[in-house]
Structures are given as structure tokens and as C-alpha cells.
Design an enzyme around this catalytic site. Structure first.
Site, PDB file in Angstrom:
ATOM      1  CG  ASP A 133      -4.294   5.323  -0.023  1.00  0.00           C
ATOM      2  OD1 ASP A 133      -3.496   4.362  -0.086  1.00  0.00           O
ATOM      3  OD2 ASP A 133      -5.101   5.478   0.907  1.00  0.00           O
TER       4      ASP A 133
ATOM      5  CD  GLU B 293      -7.942   1.348   1.692  1.00  0.00           C
ATOM      6  OE1 GLU B 293      -6.964   0.591   1.680  1.00  0.00           O
ATOM      7  OE2 GLU B 293      -7.940   2.414   2.325  1.00  0.00           O
TER       8      GLU B 293
ATOM      9  CD  GLU C  61      -6.047   2.493  -1.082  1.00  0.00           C
ATOM     10  OE1 GLU C  61      -5.023   1.928  -0.646  1.00  0.00           O
ATOM     11  OE2 GLU C  61      -6.623   3.418  -0.492  1.00  0.00           O
TER      12      GLU C  61
ATOM     13  CG  ASP D 167      -2.092   0.916   1.135  1.00  0.00           C
ATOM     14  OD1 ASP D 167      -2.031   1.887   0.360  1.00  0.00           O
ATOM     15  OD2 ASP D 167      -3.090   0.686   1.859  1.00  0.00           O
TER      16      ASP D 167
ATOM     17  CG  HIS E 217      -9.694   6.525   2.790  1.00  0.00           C
ATOM     18  ND1 HIS E 217      -8.741   7.392   2.324  1.00  0.00           N
ATOM     19  CD2 HIS E 217      -9.187   5.276   2.611  1.00  0.00           C
ATOM     20  CE1 HIS E 217      -7.691   6.691   1.895  1.00  0.00           C
ATOM     21  NE2 HIS E 217      -7.939   5.399   2.046  1.00  0.00           N
TER      22      HIS E 217
ATOM     23  CG  HIS F 276      -8.117   7.680   6.478  1.00  0.00           C
ATOM     24  ND1 HIS F 276      -6.769   7.489   6.600  1.00  0.00           N
ATOM     25  CD2 HIS F 276      -8.582   6.557   5.878  1.00  0.00           C
ATOM     26  CE1 HIS F 276      -6.434   6.300   6.115  1.00  0.00           C
ATOM     27  NE2 HIS F 276      -7.520   5.715   5.663  1.00  0.00           N
TER      28      HIS F 276
HETATM   29 CO    CO Z   1      -6.379   3.982   1.479  1.00  0.00          CO
END
Ligand code: CO
Length: 292
Positions: free
Chosen positions: A98, A193, A277, A87, A160, A168
Site C-alpha cells: 500500500d 500514511e 504513504e 494510492d 494501519h 486494515h
Molecule cells: Co493505506
């Protein structure tokens, strides 16, 4: 959130570098490689590309879903058969991306169904993303795709919103239909994700994972970590050369409640988890995946 052209360009660039960095990280993961080498080389790749890491590279194995990064001098190595969630985030002036993928070390193919489940769930979710779609419909699509493969979605992790120096922000995108009919708003950046699990589909907090963040209300200009990372997460590895003794500095900051440490998020022993993700920008009715 209203986004101007300059902000949009920074998100786009962060996404482009995040995508390349993830591809790069995946090429480094092989039996015997240390997690520390992979993290350091990948974070260097991000810096060399003109961005900064938005958070320490997460390398979470088997029943760990997220939030493990190597500590300084970490000797942990990848072993054949490890199921690794990579990640990654890049940021330009605080605008983060992200994205994540899952690979099996040594490619034994033992977990390919589980890996497919989260990747296909992500694709199913991306097809639904548009302004004013009820957010639980995205969750329903994720859960149903993972269910088709015979696995469970992780219900207490999800996508998010993403904002400047904020990984977030308000929106939460569940990996199942949580009954929340709130609508996805236009003009925002979100990460989707899905996590697929062979276990119960609930994760809990495990031991500390070596990822830190400044505590919300304790932003201290002049404090090295605030000046370098703002309110984004960081690793002890990144403090070398910035403060005298990185270990003592972190301990002191935690004791003074200026910094907190993320626990590793994990399923029960023996369970396996995969993750996929992407970061998506929604501008009016234009949807763009920034990390593919
Ligand atoms: Co994330």
C-alpha cells in the site's frame, strides 16, 4: 504475527511492484488524461508485473482524501492545478502492499508546500519506526512536521497494519498524538500514511466512490468476486467478462448485503489535502520500507 520466509518474500515482491506501479501512474497524469485511462493502465502494469492490484487505483482530487476510483466509462479528466492523491496496492497471493503520493497536475507549484508537508511527515515517521516504540510518538512526529509547514494533519485517517487479504488489520497509526501509548510490535507489516490539510483536519464520508468489498461475514466461495478478490476491495471495472451485467450484479449484491461500497473520504469544500504513504516490514529490530 509470525512471518515465514515465503510470506516475507511475497510482501517484498508486492512492495517492489507497488513502488514501480506508483512511479508509472505518476507519469500518466497530465491535463486532459481521463482518470479511467490512468487507472486501467496502472492496474494492467501491476498485472503485467506478475502481481494483482490489492485494491482499485485510488485517484482522489483536491478536498477528496481517498477512495475515488473511476466507474466503467467514467469520462472525468485531470485538469491543470488538480491536487491528485494516487494510492496504489499490489498483492501476491493475498499479501498486499500500500503506497501513495500526491502530485499537482500541470506542475503549477501552487501546492508544493502541502505536498512537501505529507512527504516530510512520512519520512519523520519512518525514522521512528522500530519495535516497542509507543505508537502515539509516531503520530506526534507526523503532526509536528505537518504543523511546521502551516497545515493540519487529518486526525481521523491514519496508518494501519497489513495482513494476508487484509488491508486494515489491528494496528492504527494516528497522524497526531492521540495519547495511545500502545507499543509497535515486531514481526508485522504496517502502512504509514500522513495526510496534510489546509482545512479542519477532519474528513467525512462523501458520495459513493465506486470501490466495493465483500461484507465481512458473507464470504461466499463460488461467488465470482470472492473467488477473484477474496476480502480485498474491487472495482466494477474489474467485473467485466466475469459476470453478465456488472451494474446489475453490484446492485443485487448490495441489496442482499453481500457487498458494501466505500464512500469517498473528503474535507470540506475548498480545502486541499495531500498524502504520502509507504509500507514497512518490521522483523525483529530490522526495519525495511518495502515500497521505496
Ligand atoms: Co493505506
Amino acid at each position: 504475527m509470525d512471518l515465514n520466509q515465503e510470506e516475507i518474500s511475497k510482501f517484498e515482491e508486492a512492495g517492489r511492484i507497488g513502488r514501480k506501479a506508483l512511479e508509472f501512474a505518476l507519469t500518466l497524469i497530465e491535463p486532459g488524461a481521463t482518470l479511467a485511462q490512468v487507472a486501467e493502465q496502472t492496474e494492467k502494469f501491476i498485472r503485467d508485473s506478475g502481481a494483482l492490484p490489492a485494491f482499485p487505483l485510488n485517484l482522489s482530487i483536491d478536498n477528496e482524501a481517498a477512495h475515488y476510483t473511476p466507474f466503467p466509462g467514467d469520462k472525468k479528466t485531470f485538469r491543470t492545478g488538480d491536487l491528485v492523491k494516487v494510492d496504489i496496492g499490489a498483492q501476491i497471493d493475498g499479501y498486499p502492499s500500500d503506497n501513495a503520493a500526491t502530485i499537482e497536475v500541470g506542475d503549477t507549484g501552487r501546492h508544493s508546500g502541502l505536498i512537501d508537508a505529507s512527504r516530510e511527515a512520512l519520512n519523520a515517521a519512518l525514522k521512528l519506526v522500530r519495535p516497542m516504540v509507543p505508537i502515539n510518538e509516531i503520530g506526534r512526529a507526523v503532526a509536528s512536521k505537518i504543523g511546521e509547514h502551516g497545515f493540519k494533519p487529518v486526525r481521523n485517517l491514519g496508518g494501519h497494519g497489513i495482513g494476508k487479504y487484509d488491508l486494515h488489520s489491528a494496528v492504527f497509526i494516528p497522524n497526531y498524538d492521540d495519547g495511545n501509548g500502545k507499543l509497535l510490535k515486531p514481526d508485522c507489516v504496517i502502512a504509514i500514511e500522513p495526510f496534510a490539510s489546509t482545512g479542519t483536519g477532519m474528513i467525512h464520508s462523501g458520495p459513493a466512490g465506486n470501490i466495493y468489498i465483500l461484507s465481512g461475514t458473507r464470504n461466499v466461495p463460488g461467488e465470482p468476486i470472492f473467488d477473484h478478490f477474496g476480502t480485498l476491495p474491487f472495482a466494477e471495472r474489474w467485473l467485466e467478462g466475469m459476470v453478465d451485467s456488472t451494474g446489475n450484479y453490484i446492485k443485487k449484491m448490495i441489496r442482499e448485503r453481500k457487498v458494501s461500497e466505500f464512500p469517498v473520504l473528503k474535507e470540506h469544500r475548498g480545502a486541499m489535502i495531500s498524502q504520502a504513504e509507504h509500507t514497512v516490514i518490521i522483523l525483529g529490530d530490522r526495519i525495511r520500507v518495502l515500497t521505496q
